[in-house]
Structures are given as structure tokens and as C-alpha cells.
Design a protein around this motif. Structure first.
Motif, mmCIF file in Angstrom:
data_model
loop_
_atom_site.group_PDB
_atom_site.id
_atom_site.type_symbol
_atom_site.label_atom_id
_atom_site.label_comp_id
_atom_site.label_asym_id
_atom_site.label_seq_id
_atom_site.Cartn_x
_atom_site.Cartn_y
_atom_site.Cartn_z
ATOM 1 N N SER A 125 0.963 -1.232 -0.084
ATOM 2 C CA SER A 125 0.033 -0.004 0.017
ATOM 3 C C SER A 125 0.754 1.376 -0.053
ATOM 4 C CB SER A 125 -1.190 -0.087 1.268
ATOM 5 O OG SER A 125 -1.809 1.005 1.216
ATOM 6 N N GLU A 126 1.979 1.253 0.799
ATOM 7 C CA GLU A 126 2.911 2.452 0.830
ATOM 8 C C GLU A 126 3.338 2.541 -0.421
ATOM 9 O OE1 GLU A 126 3.630 4.667 2.985
ATOM 10 O OE2 GLU A 126 2.181 3.697 4.367
ATOM 11 N N GLU A 183 -3.648 4.086 -6.163
ATOM 12 C CA GLU A 183 -4.053 3.259 -7.185
ATOM 13 C C GLU A 183 -4.508 2.024 -6.736
ATOM 14 O OE1 GLU A 183 -0.045 4.503 -10.027
ATOM 15 O OE2 GLU A 183 0.045 2.814 -8.553
ATOM 16 N N ARG A 184 -5.448 1.492 -7.691
ATOM 17 C CA ARG A 184 -6.226 0.327 -7.445
ATOM 18 C C ARG A 184 -5.357 -0.855 -7.776
ATOM 19 N NH1 ARG A 184 -11.044 0.589 -10.281
ATOM 20 N NH2 ARG A 184 -11.933 1.788 -8.278
ATOM 21 N N LEU A 185 -5.097 -1.738 -7.230
ATOM 22 C CA LEU A 185 -4.295 -3.203 -7.535
ATOM 23 C C LEU A 185 -5.182 -4.239 -7.517
ATOM 24 C CD1 LEU A 185 -1.433 -2.512 -5.014
ATOM 25 C CD2 LEU A 185 -1.642 -1.539 -7.057
ATOM 26 N N VAL A 186 -4.950 -5.132 -8.521
ATOM 27 C CA VAL A 186 -5.769 -6.337 -8.684
ATOM 28 C C VAL A 186 -4.980 -7.335 -8.882
ATOM 29 C CG1 VAL A 186 -7.627 -7.180 -10.319
ATOM 30 C CG2 VAL A 186 -7.719 -4.771 -10.006
ATOM 31 N N LEU A 187 -5.059 -8.397 -7.829
ATOM 32 C CA LEU A 187 -4.182 -9.456 -8.035
ATOM 33 C C LEU A 187 -4.777 -10.723 -7.747
ATOM 34 C CD1 LEU A 187 -2.709 -6.876 -6.307
ATOM 35 C CD2 LEU A 187 -1.171 -8.682 -5.356
ATOM 36 N N PRO A 199 -7.968 2.238 -3.460
ATOM 37 C CA PRO A 199 -7.205 3.419 -2.818
ATOM 38 C C PRO A 199 -8.254 4.038 -1.974
ATOM 39 C CG PRO A 199 -7.734 3.659 -5.077
ATOM 40 C CD PRO A 199 -7.900 2.201 -4.837
ATOM 41 N N VAL A 200 -7.849 4.502 -0.725
ATOM 42 C CA VAL A 200 -8.569 5.629 -0.008
ATOM 43 C C VAL A 200 -7.753 6.698 0.513
ATOM 44 C CG1 VAL A 200 -10.238 3.711 0.977
ATOM 45 C CG2 VAL A 200 -8.148 4.218 2.044
ATOM 46 N N ASP A 201 -8.347 7.675 1.142
ATOM 47 C CA ASP A 201 -7.663 8.856 1.811
ATOM 48 C C ASP A 201 -6.414 8.076 2.513
ATOM 49 O OD1 ASP A 201 -9.363 10.262 0.709
ATOM 50 O OD2 ASP A 201 -10.446 10.648 2.254
ATOM 51 N N GLU A 202 -5.497 9.165 2.337
ATOM 52 C CA GLU A 202 -4.174 8.815 3.204
ATOM 53 C C GLU A 202 -4.326 8.544 4.453
ATOM 54 O OE1 GLU A 202 0.399 10.815 4.089
ATOM 55 O OE2 GLU A 202 -1.068 11.769 2.500
ATOM 56 N N GLY A 203 -3.941 7.268 4.957
ATOM 57 C CA GLY A 203 -3.981 6.882 6.502
ATOM 58 C C GLY A 203 -5.420 6.245 6.818
ATOM 59 N N ALA A 204 -6.349 6.303 5.985
ATOM 60 C CA ALA A 204 -7.570 5.828 6.138
ATOM 61 C C ALA A 204 -7.803 4.568 5.898
ATOM 62 C CB ALA A 204 -8.622 6.724 5.367
ATOM 63 N N GLY A 205 -6.912 3.839 5.306
ATOM 64 C CA GLY A 205 -7.040 2.455 4.868
ATOM 65 C C GLY A 205 -6.529 1.323 6.058
ATOM 66 N N ASP A 206 -6.358 0.051 5.792
ATOM 67 C CA ASP A 206 -6.120 -1.064 6.395
ATOM 68 C C ASP A 206 -4.876 -0.496 7.312
ATOM 69 O OD1 ASP A 206 -8.500 -1.987 5.628
ATOM 70 O OD2 ASP A 206 -7.517 -3.631 4.155
ATOM 71 N N ASP A 207 -4.712 -0.820 8.675
ATOM 72 C CA ASP A 207 -3.665 -0.426 9.323
ATOM 73 C C ASP A 207 -3.145 0.911 9.183
ATOM 74 O OD1 ASP A 207 -3.726 -3.118 10.545
ATOM 75 O OD2 ASP A 207 -2.845 -3.835 8.672
ATOM 76 N N GLY A 208 -3.938 1.823 8.893
ATOM 77 C CA GLY A 208 -3.327 3.146 8.555
ATOM 78 C C GLY A 208 -2.636 3.359 7.257
ATOM 79 N N GLY A 209 -3.136 2.489 6.327
ATOM 80 C CA GLY A 209 -2.430 2.576 4.935
ATOM 81 C C GLY A 209 -3.224 3.356 3.951
ATOM 82 N N HIS A 210 -3.068 3.062 2.774
ATOM 83 C CA HIS A 210 -3.811 3.937 1.961
ATOM 84 C C HIS A 210 -4.782 3.138 0.877
ATOM 85 C CE1 HIS A 210 -0.297 6.644 2.583
ATOM 86 N NE2 HIS A 210 0.479 5.849 2.165
ATOM 87 N N HIS A 211 -4.914 1.903 1.522
ATOM 88 C CA HIS A 211 -6.002 0.892 0.720
ATOM 89 C C HIS A 211 -6.815 0.398 1.497
ATOM 90 C CE1 HIS A 211 -2.808 1.476 -2.168
ATOM 91 N NE2 HIS A 211 -3.674 1.346 -3.199
ATOM 92 N N GLU A 212 -7.926 0.040 1.147
ATOM 93 C CA GLU A 212 -8.884 -0.962 1.980
ATOM 94 C C GLU A 212 -8.717 -2.288 0.938
ATOM 95 O OE1 GLU A 212 -12.579 0.527 2.419
ATOM 96 O OE2 GLU A 212 -12.048 1.622 4.022
#
Length: 531
Positions: free
Chosen positions: A79-80, A85-89, A131-144
Motif C-alpha cells: 500500500s505504501e 492506485e487500485r491493485l488487482v491481484l 485506494p482511500v484517503d491517506e492513512g484511512a486504509g487498513d492498518d493506517g495505510g492507503h488502501h482497503e
């Protein structure tokens, strides 16, 4: 083997749909003809009865998997690197082996690394970093992060008994959305929601769209989904290919340093592999004289791999005699003869999908001949020298350089080099590599050749760090038809391979419990046979 497409009978069973006419058969699409052998009842009475009288599913609370926290930390690092960006795996689909029979499923290693899912979970699944707002993602990251997969249909559905790929009657129960959510600490969603999740708001960043990066060539259906979205929103496909390649490269390099959980998984796979080598030695007397003795060896190891792990980490090399000079001999169709050497290169893949990779060269009769021992001890000296230089701070390439120099020195002392030692070792020479054409080391983990997409400056030219795991595997291979060496060497192939963990001040041989010296190998084999 049972098939959902059983052989047809000329007599129609009660309740079965009537047979088609010749005209109807001619009009039947080719892709539908696999069902021509089916004799499944189609009556409403059958469907109603099949959907009834099943015990209700238990409401079980599941503990969080030991890997979950480690996988979350890995996702945070990803995420860092790709904020906004959206990541598709994708995990990848099932792969057909023959007609309606699939290979056992194994997810893509990057998917397994970031979800913690091993064994046969989950074909067609996709992990999406939104992608979500900075720090609002999982474990304080940039993504859910959300895991999309196909939940198993209920027992009141036709899929339960009619779908040989996904139905519980055919393949057994699988974890559902709630179970994986609890075990992995991941959001989960039905695979039917993937199209919207992967493509919404897609488009060029400069016009307010969301950039998508895709782990390509894992699932062609997901490739098509994302590429169609790119085309429809005017995104440059060539530029997208470059972005996708950067993602694959990053996910590969992410595995260069193993965390504590990964190291424990590798210890487990190494222990099972060592047990498999023991099984092979016990089976050697049965292999000798058999027209396919190498298959006896292969089968003995495979039984251990399936007993204690998920599968083989790679196809076993069970090479006897001159076959040991073939670097990737996996046909294993040869005989195992007294007096020959058996080169066994094999690894058990644990249920977590981490694999060992070990090679030992064994005297089939239990004792090395004089020339076999000479070659064996040269290879061992090269391996030992390589071990001695391993420590944090050296470059990966130094391991190989150290090992091959020792091999060249032995070849020179035997009078086999056509030039001086220094000329052979020069970049313009390399004559010694005739008998050792492969590299001495490769990273090891979820893939037997792990981190293969990492940049050269991080891999071959990379600096060793504590927590890296790789092999040390020098060898010498003198083919029976090699007229550049005296006859006594011809037909001898020797490789010694161990799995190495970089520690704070050196290296730990993870496979040290398997004998390495010629004397120890001989004593170990005798001990097994005397039991």
C-alpha cells in the motif's frame, strides 16, 4: 475416477430427460457436448428431494490464522508503494489437465503471500487494493483490501450436486466468506461483485480517474476485464503494461527478505524433505535392477511430499548414472545400477506453499569409488567455501564467484583445464564452466526459484540482508560422451545443495541435518539399510 460426464447408456433411466434427435444433436454447440454422457436425473421430484433433509450448517467462530498479521504487514508495505492506485491481484483459475479433469489448484505466489492462503484455496479469487484517503486504509495505510471469491452454493441448489468443479458433493466443503474474514482479517465479498469493484471510476488520473495496476497473465478473464475497462476509458494500454510490470516486479522483490513466519514454514518443508531423502535411501535396494528404478526413487519421495505437505515443490530429479549430468532430468525413466551415483534433487512444498530445495548425490551401492569421492569432495569444498562468505553486507554474486573458483582450482589440479587457472577464471576464459554451467544460488520461498521478477540490482547484484533464504548448490557434471576429460570421469554428475538462512552474523544451514560429507553419507545409508 468418477466423472460428472459418465458414459452414456442406450437405456434411459427413470426420470432422465429423453435423448435428443439426430437433428438436435447436430445443432448442439461444441462446448455443450461434454454433457452428452451425463445420466443425472432431471425430474422435479429429484431436485426437490436432493435439496431437502440436510443438517443445518454449524455457526462456528474461527480463530485468526497465525499468518494473518504477517500478511497484513506485507499488504501495508504494498500500500505504501502504490498509494492512490487500485491493485488487482488474481489467484488464478483451475487449469485443465485432460478434458474434464483439472490439475490440483495452486494460487499465484504473490496472491498467497499477500493473503496467507495456501493449499488449494481459492480458484478464481481476486485480491483488490482499493485506494482511500491517506492513512484511512487498513492498518493506517492507503488502501482497503478485499478478497473476492466464489462462495460455495447451498445444499438446496443444483450446483451442490451438479457442478463437478465447484459443487460440495464433488469437491467437499470450502471455507465461506465469514470464515475467511475471521481467519485472515480481510474483507471478503462474492466474486460476482468483482467487475464493479475492479473497474469503477477507472480512467486516466489526469481526468480524475483511478489508475489500475494488474498482476497480469495469472487469470486471462481478469486480464480481459481490466483491459476492456482501460480501452473503454481511453487509457494507454502500452503504458499500462509498463505499470503492470512494475507491480509484478515489486511483489516479487517484496519476498526477498522472509519474516519469522515464513522462515518457520521453510523449516517445516526442509524437515519433511529430509524425511523424504531417508525414504529414498530405504527404497534404493528395491530400485536397483528395476527397469525404471528412477521412478521407484521418485515415487518414494512423492509419497512423503503428499503425506506431510501439499505437494512437491517442483518435479523431482532422480538421476542415476549419466542422467545425473542432465541438469533438469525429470523424466526419471532410467535404471538405478550398483556402482553408479544417484543425484536426488527434491523438495516438499508445505501446506503454506513454501518449499525446500535440497540435493544430495548418493552412491547406489553405499560406498563411493575413488574417482566418485574425488569429484564429490571437490563439490563439497566449493559449497563449504560459499557458506563461509555468507553474511549480511556481501553481494549475492560473491557466493557464486567463491564456489566456482574452488571448482576451477580442483579441475586445474586434475589437469582438466585446457588453459591456466587464471585464464580460465577470467571473463574471457570461463573454460571451467563447461562442467558447471549453472548458477550456485537462487532465492527460495513460495517459489523454488523465488523472487524471479526482482531487478538485477536487488537480486544478482543485491546486498545480503538478515532473513534472506537461498540455496547453495555447486556441482560438477562429466557427461559420458565428453571427450575433454579422461574416461574415469565420464558419466559422473555430482551436486550438493542446501538451503541457507542469512543470520545477523553469518548463515544457518537449514538442511544441515542431512549428511553432507562422503563419510557421513555412507554411514547414514548403511544405518538405514541395517535397521
Amino acid at each position: 475416477m468418477l466423472s460428472s460426464q459418465n458414459h452414456a447408456s442406450s437405456t434411459r433411466a427413470p426420470g432422465e430427460a429423453p435423448s435428443t434427435t439426430a437433428d438436435e444433436s447436430a445443432d448442439q454447440p461444441l462446448e455443450d457436448r461434454g454433457s452428452n454422457r451425463s445420466q443425472r436425473p432431471t425430474s422435479d421430484a429429484f431436485r426437490e428431494f436432493m435439496a431437502s433433509s440436510w443438517a443445518p450448517a454449524e455457526d462456528v467462530r474461527h480463530d485468526r490464522d497465525a499468518v494473518a498479521d504477517h500478511a497484513a504487514q506485507r499488504r501495508r508495505r504494498v500500500s505504501e508503494a502504490f498509494a492512490g492506485e487500485r491493485l488487482v491481484l488474481p489467484a488464478g483459475p483451475l487449469k485443465v489437465r485432460s478434458n474434464d479433469t483439472d490439475y490440483r489448484f495452486r494460487p499465484h505466489s504473490a496472491f498467497a503471500h499477500l493473503t496467507g492462503l495456501g493449499v488449494d484455496h481459492e480458484p478464481d479469487a481476486v485480491l483488490v487494493f482499493e485506494p482511500v484517503d491517506e492513512g484511512a486504509g487498513d492498518d493506517g495505510g492507503h488502501h482497503e483490501c478485499t478478497l473476492y471469491f466464489k462462495p460455495m452454493a447451498g445444499r438446496d441448489s443444483e450446483e451442490f450436486y451438479a457442478d463437478a468443479r465447484h459443487g460440495e458433493f464433488w469437491i467437499g466443503p470450502r471455507p465461506g466468506l465469514d470464515e475467511f474474514r475471521q481467519r485472515l482479517g480481510l474483507r471478503t465479498a462474492d466474486l460476482s461483485e468483482l467487475e464493479v469493484a475492479a473497474t469503477k471510476n477507472a480512467g486516466a488520473v489526469e481526468i480524475g480517474g483511478t489508475r489500475i495496476r494488474l498482476l497480469r497473465e495469472v487469470d486471462l478473464n481478469v486480464d480481459a476485464l481490466v483491459d476492456t475497462s482501460r480501452i473503454n476509458t481511453g487509457v494507454d494500454l502500452e503504458a499500462s503494461d509498463s505499470l503492470d510490470a512494475e507491480l509484478a516486479e515489486h511483489l516479487s522483490a517484496l519476498r526477498l527478505v522472509k519474516d519469522d513466519w515464513e522462515v518457520e514454514q521453510l523449516r517445516t518443508s526442509v524437515a519433511s524433505t529430509i524425511a523424504g531423502f531417508h525414504d529414498v535411501v530405504a527404497a534404493l535396494p528395491r530400485a536397483v535392477g528395476h527397469s525404471r528404478g528412477e521412478r521407484v526413487v521418485e515415487g518414494a519421495f512423492f509419497a512423503r511430499a503428499r503425506l506431510e505437505g501439499n505437494d512437491l515443490g517442483y518435479d523431482t530429479i532422480a538421476a542415476s548414472g549419466n542422467n545425473a549430468t542432465v541438469l533438469h532430468w525429470i523424466r526419471n525413466t532410467g535404471e538405478v545400477r550398483e556402482g553408479d551415483l544417484l543425484l536426488l534433487d527434491a523438495g516438499v512444498e508445505a501446506d503454506s506453499l513454501y518449499t525446500a530445495d535440497i540435493t544430495r548425490t548418493l552412491p547406489v551401492s553405499g560406498s563411493f569409488s575413488e574417482v566418485q569421492r574425488r569429484v564429490y569432495e571437490a563439490v563439497l569444498a566449493a559449497a563449504d567455501a560459499a557458506f563461509e562468505v555468507v553474511r549480511p553486507g556481501i553481494r549475492f554474486r560473491e557466493i557464486h564467484q567463491t564456489a566456482v573458483r574452488v571448482l576451477a582450482e580442483h579441475l586445474d589440479s586434475w589437469g582438466l583445464l585446457p588453459v591456466s587457472l587464471e585464464e580460465a577464471l577470467s571473463e574471457e576464459g570461463q573454460h571451467h564452466r563447461r562442467w558447471m554451467p549453472h548458477g550456485t544460488s537462487h532465492h527460495l520461498g513460495l517459489d523454488v526459484h523465488d523472487c524471479a521478477q526482482a531487478k538485477r540490482e536487488l537480486y544478482l547484484d543485491g546486498v545480503l540482508e538478515e532473513g534472506m533464504v537461498f540455496t547453495i548448490e555447486p556441482g560438477l557434471y562429466f557427461k559420458a560422451e565428453d571427450l575433454a576429460v579422461p574416461e574415469e570421469y565420464r558419466g559422473i554428475g555430482v551436486r550438493i545443495e542446501d538451503d541457507v538462512l542469512v543470520t545477523a552474523d553469518g548463515a544457518e544451514n537449514l538442511s544441515a541435518a542431512l549428511p553432507r560429507t562422503a563419510e557421513d553419507v555412507e554411514a547414514w545409508m548403511r544405518g538405514i539399510w541395517e535397521r
